[in-house]
Design an enzyme around this catalytic site. Structure first.
Site, PDB file in Angstrom:
ATOM      1  N   SER A 195      10.030 -31.682  -1.499  1.00 48.91           N
ATOM      2  CA  SER A 195      10.449 -30.389  -0.954  1.00 48.91           C
ATOM      3  C   SER A 195      11.916 -30.435  -0.560  1.00 48.91           C
ATOM      4  CB  SER A 195       9.609 -30.109   0.295  1.00 48.91           C
ATOM      5  OG  SER A 195      10.184 -29.082   1.052  1.00 48.91           O
TER       6      SER A 195
ATOM      7  N   TYR B 231       5.972 -32.982   8.690  1.00 47.95           N
ATOM      8  CA  TYR B 231       5.668 -32.690   7.282  1.00 47.95           C
ATOM      9  C   TYR B 231       6.840 -33.125   6.399  1.00 47.95           C
ATOM     10  CZ  TYR B 231       6.188 -29.732   3.164  1.00 47.95           C
ATOM     11  OH  TYR B 231       6.451 -29.286   1.897  1.00 47.95           O
TER      12      TYR B 231
ATOM     13  N   LYS C  50       7.295 -36.207   3.361  1.00 45.19           N
ATOM     14  CA  LYS C  50       7.856 -36.049   2.006  1.00 45.19           C
ATOM     15  C   LYS C  50       8.946 -37.098   1.768  1.00 45.19           C
ATOM     16  CE  LYS C  50       5.461 -32.556   0.429  1.00 45.19           C
ATOM     17  NZ  LYS C  50       4.422 -32.841  -0.568  1.00 45.19           N
TER      18      LYS C  50
HETATM   19  N1  UFG Z   1      10.442 -15.526   7.789  1.00 48.19           N
HETATM   20  C1  UFG Z   1      10.349 -14.363   8.553  1.00 48.19           C
HETATM   21  N2  UFG Z   1       9.108 -13.934   8.921  1.00 48.19           N
HETATM   22  C2  UFG Z   1       7.961 -14.578   8.573  1.00 48.19           C
HETATM   23  C3  UFG Z   1       8.071 -15.768   7.797  1.00 48.19           C
HETATM   24  C4  UFG Z   1       9.323 -16.194   7.439  1.00 48.19           C
HETATM   25  O1  UFG Z   1      11.359 -13.753   8.878  1.00 48.19           O
HETATM   26  O2  UFG Z   1       6.875 -14.138   8.957  1.00 48.19           O
HETATM   27  C5  UFG Z   1      11.767 -15.990   7.352  1.00 48.19           C
HETATM   28  C6  UFG Z   1      12.142 -17.365   7.871  1.00 48.19           C
HETATM   29  O3  UFG Z   1      12.725 -17.274   9.151  1.00 48.19           O
HETATM   30  C7  UFG Z   1      13.080 -17.862   6.781  1.00 48.19           C
HETATM   31  C8  UFG Z   1      12.524 -17.218   5.506  1.00 48.19           C
HETATM   32  O4  UFG Z   1      11.736 -16.119   5.954  1.00 48.19           O
HETATM   33  O5  UFG Z   1      14.364 -17.352   6.996  1.00 48.19           O
HETATM   34  C9  UFG Z   1      11.655 -18.151   4.683  1.00 48.19           C
HETATM   35  O6  UFG Z   1      10.641 -18.711   5.503  1.00 48.19           O
HETATM   36  P1  UFG Z   1       9.375 -19.453   4.887  1.00 48.19           P
HETATM   37  O7  UFG Z   1       8.495 -19.830   6.019  1.00 48.19           O
HETATM   38  O8  UFG Z   1       8.778 -18.640   3.800  1.00 48.19           O
HETATM   39  O9  UFG Z   1       9.991 -20.734   4.175  1.00 48.19           O
HETATM   40  P2  UFG Z   1      10.896 -21.928   4.758  1.00 48.19           P
HETATM   41  O10 UFG Z   1      12.179 -21.869   3.999  1.00 48.19           O
HETATM   42  O11 UFG Z   1      10.971 -21.908   6.220  1.00 48.19           O
HETATM   43  O12 UFG Z   1      10.032 -23.193   4.366  1.00 48.19           O
HETATM   44  C10 UFG Z   1       9.672 -23.427   3.019  1.00 48.19           C
HETATM   45  C11 UFG Z   1       8.330 -24.132   2.980  1.00 48.19           C
HETATM   46  C12 UFG Z   1       8.438 -25.536   3.497  1.00 48.19           C
HETATM   47  C13 UFG Z   1       9.561 -26.250   2.849  1.00 48.19           C
HETATM   48  C14 UFG Z   1      10.844 -25.480   2.912  1.00 48.19           C
HETATM   49  C15 UFG Z   1      11.879 -26.159   2.067  1.00 48.19           C
HETATM   50  O13 UFG Z   1       7.365 -23.448   3.744  1.00 48.19           O
HETATM   51  O14 UFG Z   1       7.245 -26.215   3.197  1.00 48.19           O
HETATM   52  O15 UFG Z   1      10.649 -24.163   2.398  1.00 48.19           O
HETATM   53  O16 UFG Z   1      13.116 -25.658   2.296  1.00 48.19           O
HETATM   54  F1  UFG Z   1       9.716 -27.439   3.469  1.00 48.19           F
END
Ligand code: UFG
Length: 337
Positions: free
Chosen positions: A124, A149, A153
């Site tokens: 990841s 997590y 990885k």
């Molecule tokens: N976000 C919101 N509201 C929500 C969910 C997310 O505003 O309900 C925002 C987050 O703050 C972030 C973006 O949307 O700015 C993406 O969030 P995600 O949770 O979809 O994804 P992340 O980038 O935080 O994490 C993902 C995977 C992880 C991985 C990571 C790698 O979930 O497993 O990408 O960069 F490690």
């Protein structure tokens, strides 16, 4: 060539099974269904016309895994199995370290017993930690990770790299995923997280289908163009095709090679909301909420290496990601249930 997919009934595993099968590979699936549903196998049969051998096992259970290798001539493994929820990993770190690392050690030990020398691992972009310089490139320093997590990885990447170094005829490909979204074009398989989704697109899709009232946008005061977090979203079918390219590469090489799988484009939360509204044809209600702990402003890939060495690049646009996500969600408002 017969390929074992650990966690093959999961979101990325199932889409990869489809792409491998369409390229003529034989697929064997091992999954304990801790975060997936056995009905996926029926859906895969509908899409591919093939009935993949299924082993309902815990991959950490060496005796059970040994049986898979005894009964099938496995030439390569794609290792998807593992816990993957960032927030949960902070609450129960030991179970993440125990499960994700044990599973990998058992797998490599059994591969060694049976002389299986090709491994592709689901890593990841989280291993880049909070690096300031963007885009993220494979040769950049990794860590420190922001949650257990992510550390699992990174530790597994190290275990695989060390093993390949000690066994020069072993071939390992580590794939660092950015943000996989979307679903197979049939709408038969897609992402179906347990409970309330943590990730953006599954959350938006539940709001779009009417299962959740509104989206919380976590922060609009980041130093990005519209203040919301920017990520590199990649269509799961593009991601799955990246695994086919990685298997081809692993079979012809030895040592460890690491590839980012991303588009190289950054999309903000609000841009994603707009694209989804276009796909589903109605407004997605949202509220601005405080920043989520551990989040960063930007995360996107330098995707050059995968193109130059694997000949792989993404094909789907953000609009197509949302179209296919909506196609899956609207046809399956309660996921696989
Ligand atoms: N976000 C919101 N509201 C929500 C969910 C997310 O505003 O309900 C925002 C987050 O703050 C972030 C973006 O949307 O700015 C993406 O969030 P995600 O949770 O979809 O994804 P992340 O980038 O935080 O994490 C993902 C995977 C992880 C991985 C990571 C790698 O979930 O497993 O990408 O960069 F490690």
């Amino acid at each position: 060539m017969k390929i074992l997919l650990t966690g093959g009934a999961g979101y990325i595993g199932s889409h990869t099974a489809v792409e491998l099968s369409s390229m003529g590979y034989d697929v064997v699936i091992a999954d304990n269904f801790s975060n997936s549903n056995p009905i996926v196998l029926e859906k895969l049969e509908k899409i591919t016309g093939k009935c993949f051998p299924l082993y309902k096992i815990d991959v950490a259970d060496k005796a059970a895994l040994r049986r898979v290798f005894e009964e099938n001539e496995i030439e390569a493994v794609i290792h998807f199995a593992g816990y993957k929820a960032v927030g949960e990993s902070v609450k129960v770190p030991l179970s993440y370290y125990r499960s994700n690392i044990d599973t990998t050690l058992s797998l490599i030990e059994i591969m060694e017993e049976f002389g299986c020398k090709n491994l592709v691992f689901s890593s990841s972009a989280t291993v880049y930690g909070k690096r300031a310089s963007l885009p993220y490139s494979e040769e950049m320093e990794t860590g420190p990770c922001t949650n257990p997590y992510g550390w699992t990885k990174l530790f597994i990447e190290q275990i695989i790299t060390d093993y390949a170094k000690a066994n020069p005829d072993f071939s390992a490909v580590i794939l660092r995923y950015f943000n996989p979204v979307g679903a197979h074009k049939s709408g038969l398989i897609g992402e179906d997280p347990n409970g309330i989704p943590n990730n953006l697109v599954p959350y938006i899709s539940r709001v779009a289908v009417g299962n959740l009232p509104y989206l919380n946008v976590f922060g609009n005061d980041y130093p990005t163009a519209d203040g919301t977090g920017v990520r590199d979203y990649i269509h799961v079918t593009d991601l799955a095709k990246g695994h086919v390219a990685a298997i081809d590469f692993a079979a012809k090489n030895s040592g460890t090679e690491i590839f980012n799988l991303g588009t190289g484009n950054g999309i903000s939360v609000l841009e994603m909301v707009k694209a989804y509204e276009k796909a589903c044809g109605h407004e997605i209600p949202y509220r601005i909420a405080p920043r989520r702990e551990g989040d960063i402003a930007f995360c996107f890939a330098n995707a050059k290496k995968a193109f130059e060495i694997l000949g792989w690049k993404t094909e789907f646009s953000v609009d197509e990601m949302c179209r296919d996500s909506w196609n899956w969600q609207s046809k399956n408002p309660d996921g696989y249930k």
